[in-house]
Design a protein around this motif. Structure first.
Motif: not given
Length: 381
Positions: A43-44, A50-56, A37-40
């Motif tokens: 920069a977003l 929110a979508m990046h954390i959902t992926d995690a 979740a913290l990777d990158g």
């Protein structure tokens, strides 16, 4: 400089989420979740965060959706007991902005188990609104979802009752379009009927916005709603219906104006002046309207103005702006003034050329003026 809005979804939010998910399920791989979740993340932009954390979450919660939904529910903070939106993570559990990725997770994974997904969203919306997360359920499982929302329209929680209206709005801003409800809003009408006299102003405001959404595609339906529900309405419902009428009042819809006692044409003379005659993007113009009544009786008037913005192809697009609501006395002359801003906004691109401005009284154009807009070369599209 104000803190960027996107920073509401940040590293500390991720770590708090990991803590409470591990509290709810001792087998949760907190390190893997945080690393992913913290990777990158920094920069977003906001939605991408929110979508990046959902992926995690998808990578680290159990494949069994019922079990995963149960873990999320256990990790939540106690349900809010008032109408405020002051949600936030506490030592007791998750609430606030982390609800966006949690809701997105339930929306993604819940399509294969919609009943379970909706139950989880009902819990989540008492900690952070699930109005966006319910949209895929309406698209893919309309009858099932509406049955649940109808049942929950009498829920003890104002957050849940408000969610049933807000989540099913045909044109919810920034939400996934539910084209079937845009074409036919009738499945939501029993909800609105049940909620328009809700004791919570928070819920009633959603009903007003929902009706205003419907008005954009089905003006006759909302006009009929006013004719049925406005006569003898208590003050709270009257305020709701006034807010619900705003688009159709601006359009000059005769039935809606008539329902509000504003259907009669203006009796008198009107003038409109705009200055300066040449304006620039970033500045503004002053509008001066004069209404001179020729009537021996008072007149109830809604006075708006229409700016015909020049488009890239040289044509124009009208936009109605709210002006004044007034009672003009017998044979009275009234001067009205307003500043109209030409500052750039995200929803409008300005183009150079002659911009007509029309004065509209009770839905009818009664006077016109114009100004020429200059756009700096750096802003030309």
């Amino acid at each position: 400089m104000a803190e960027p809005f996107k920073n509401l979804i940040n590293a500390s939010l991720v770590r708090a989420c990991a803590h409470h998910l591990q509290r709810a399920w001792r087998g949760f791989d907190r390190r893997a979740f945080e690393a992913r979740a913290l990777d990158g993340l920094e920069a977003l932009e906001m939605k991408a965060r929110a979508m990046h954390i959902t992926d995690a979450l998808e990578a680290t919660l159990p494949d069994d959706f019922d079990r995963a939904a149960g873990i999320i529910e256990t990790a939540l903070a106690p349900a809010a007991t008032d109408d405020s939106l002051a949600f936030g993570i506490t030592d007791a559990g998750l609430a606030g902005w982390i609800g966006w990725p949690l809701g997105e997770y339930l929306a993604r994974r819940g399509q294969a188990a919609p009943e379970r997904g909706l139950l989880a969203l009902r819990e989540l919306t008492q900690r952070f609104t699930s109005e966006f997360a319910v949209r895929p359920f309406l698209v893919n499982h309309l009858d099932l979802t509406m049955a649940h929302l109808h049942r929950w329209s009498t829920d003890p929680s104002a957050h849940v009752r408000r969610w049933t209206s807000e989540g099913s709005r045909p044109r919810l801003p920034w939400g996934l379009q539910v084209k079937s409800l845009i074409a036919d809003p009738s499945p939501t009408l029993p909800l609105l009927r049940a909620l328009q006299d809700d004791p919570s102003a928070y819920v009633r405001r959603s009903v007003a916005n929902h009706l205003n959404d419907i008005a954009k595609d089905h003006p006759g339906l909302v006009a009929g709603w006013l004719e049925e529900h406005l006569p003898g309405a208590p003050a709270e419902r009257t305020a709701l219906l006034r807010h619900a009428s705003r688009t159709l009042v601006k359009r000059g819809d005769p039935r809606v104006l008539g329902a509000w006692g504003l259907g009669k044409p203006f009796r008198g003379e009107a003038t409109l002046a705009v200055s300066p005659k040449r304006a620039s993007v970033g500045g503004g113009v002053a509008l001066v309207a004069t209404l001179a009544s020729s009537s021996p009786r008072a007149q109830s008037l809604v006075v708006d103005y229409v700016v015909h913005h020049v488009k890239a192809n040289g044509g124009t697009s009208p936009k109605v702006f709210k002006g004044w609501k007034l009672e003009l006395g017998p044979r009275e002359t009234r001067r009205l003034e307003k500043k109209h801003s030409l500052r750039p906004i995200t929803t409008r691109v300005y183009h150079p050329g002659l911009h007509r401005v029309q004065l509209q009284v009770n839905g009818k154009v009664v006077a016109e003026a114009a100004f020429t807009l200059a756009v700096p070369r750096s802003e030309l599209v």
